[in-house]
Scaffold this motif. Structure first.
Motif, PDB file in Angstrom:
ATOM      1  N   UNK A  13      12.204  -3.646  -2.025  1.00  9.77           N
ATOM      2  CA  UNK A  13      11.508  -3.589  -3.316  1.00  9.77           C
ATOM      3  C   UNK A  13      10.116  -2.990  -3.163  1.00  9.77           C
ATOM      4  N   UNK A  14       9.381  -3.453  -2.161  1.00 13.77           N
ATOM      5  CA  UNK A  14       8.010  -2.983  -1.976  1.00 13.77           C
ATOM      6  C   UNK A  14       7.962  -1.481  -1.718  1.00 13.77           C
ATOM      7  N   UNK A  15       8.904  -0.983  -0.931  1.00 11.71           N
ATOM      8  CA  UNK A  15       8.919   0.447  -0.614  1.00 11.71           C
ATOM      9  C   UNK A  15       9.385   1.278  -1.808  1.00 11.71           C
ATOM     10  N   UNK A  20       4.293  -9.869  -4.200  1.00 12.53           N
ATOM     11  CA  UNK A  20       5.446  -9.501  -5.016  1.00 12.53           C
ATOM     12  C   UNK A  20       5.599 -10.446  -6.200  1.00 12.53           C
ATOM     13  N   UNK A  21       5.374 -11.736  -5.975  1.00 12.80           N
ATOM     14  CA  UNK A  21       5.448 -12.710  -7.066  1.00 12.80           C
ATOM     15  C   UNK A  21       4.423 -12.378  -8.146  1.00 12.80           C
ATOM     16  N   UNK A  22       3.204 -12.033  -7.734  1.00 13.63           N
ATOM     17  CA  UNK A  22       2.172 -11.663  -8.708  1.00 13.63           C
ATOM     18  C   UNK A  22       2.609 -10.477  -9.552  1.00 13.63           C
ATOM     19  N   UNK A  39      -3.395  -1.421  -7.249  1.00 23.08           N
ATOM     20  CA  UNK A  39      -3.905  -1.847  -5.943  1.00 23.08           C
ATOM     21  C   UNK A  39      -2.902  -2.773  -5.268  1.00 23.08           C
ATOM     22  N   UNK A  40      -2.338  -3.715  -6.045  1.00 25.18           N
ATOM     23  CA  UNK A  40      -1.332  -4.633  -5.496  1.00 25.18           C
ATOM     24  C   UNK A  40      -0.094  -3.849  -5.070  1.00 25.18           C
ATOM     25  N   UNK A  41       0.311  -2.877  -5.892  1.00 24.23           N
ATOM     26  CA  UNK A  41       1.477  -2.040  -5.557  1.00 24.23           C
ATOM     27  C   UNK A  41       1.294  -1.356  -4.220  1.00 24.23           C
ATOM     28  N   UNK A  42       0.135  -0.732  -4.028  1.00 23.21           N
ATOM     29  CA  UNK A  42      -0.139  -0.024  -2.774  1.00 23.21           C
ATOM     30  C   UNK A  42      -0.202  -1.002  -1.597  1.00 23.21           C
TER      31      UNK A  42
END
Length: 224
Positions: free
Chosen positions: A98-100, A167-169, A193-196
């Motif tokens: 998910x993050x990638x 990820x929860x945020x 910023x959180x995404x990066x």
């Protein structure tokens, strides 16, 4: 052949082969079992031999009676360990995937679609989801990953937990946007910023730990 040598029948077969080889050797060298009527039978000797044979047979029976349950228990332990490792690995895989996948996402809709695909949720997940559902789902993931340092020689629990919290945020932010029907709007600079941060953490974890995790799972799968 290796699988047979690890099986419970190998010691018995090996014993039978050894006895057969010994019997063949004695036969070739002239040993014969004969009955001589002129010789008096020694019943004490016969009884003693029979007693020793009984002791040997009883010993072998006890040995195999102990070894078979032990091997079954060892196999069950290996299966249980493999299942725990696999659950941990899959939790890490979904979080990092998910993050990638949101590396270039700019809208809540793009992020929500990546989330649904990565975590294998249905398309209407966000229609019925609330904070309690999301937290419960992520708590299950966290319960699978926090034991990773006890299951794998190389594992950073804190790194993957930090990634999970970020990820929860992100997902909580999506639910709030869904309430206002603004999923197509671009996410805020704070969320960017959180995404990066999520992306960089996932890349670092995968680069450092995913290959060792996969090797451990494959090794355990081959020995189960």
């Amino acid at each position: 052949m290796k699988e047979f040598m690890k099986s419970r029948w190998f010691p018995l077969v090996a014993t039978i082969i050894c006895v057969a080889i010994l019997a063949a050797f004695l036969f070739v060298n002239g040993f014969r079992i004969t009955y001589a009527p002129e010789l008096e039978n020694s019943w004490d000797a016969i009884s003693a031999v029979a007693s020793w044979v009984g002791v040997v047979v009883s010993g072998l029976a006890i040995y195999y009676a102990v070894q078979v349950p032990k091997k079954i228990a060892d196999r069950q332990d290996k299966i249980a360990l493999f299942e725990k490792r696999f659950n941990c690995y899959m939790a890490v895989q979904r979080i990092t995937t998910f993050a990638i996948s949101i590396k270039d996402a700019k809208t809540a809709a793009e992020i929500s679609n990546a989330f649904l695909v990565s975590f294998r949720y249905s398309s209407n997940y966000f229609d019925n989801a609330d904070f309690a559902n999301v937290i419960s789902d992520f708590q299950l993931l966290e319960s699978n990953i926090v034991v990773g340092e006890f299951l794998f020689p190389q594992f950073d629990t804190k790194m993957i937990q930090d990634l999970l919290r970020d990820t929860i945020n992100f997902i909580v932010h999506l639910i709030r946007l869904n309430d206002t029907k603004s999923l197509d709007e671009e996410i805020s600079d704070e969320c960017l910023v959180i995404r990066d941060s999520i992306y960089n953490q996932a890349i670092k974890f995968r680069t450092t730990y995913m290959l060792p995790l996969e090797k451990e799972i494959n090794l355990k799968n081959q020995t189960v």
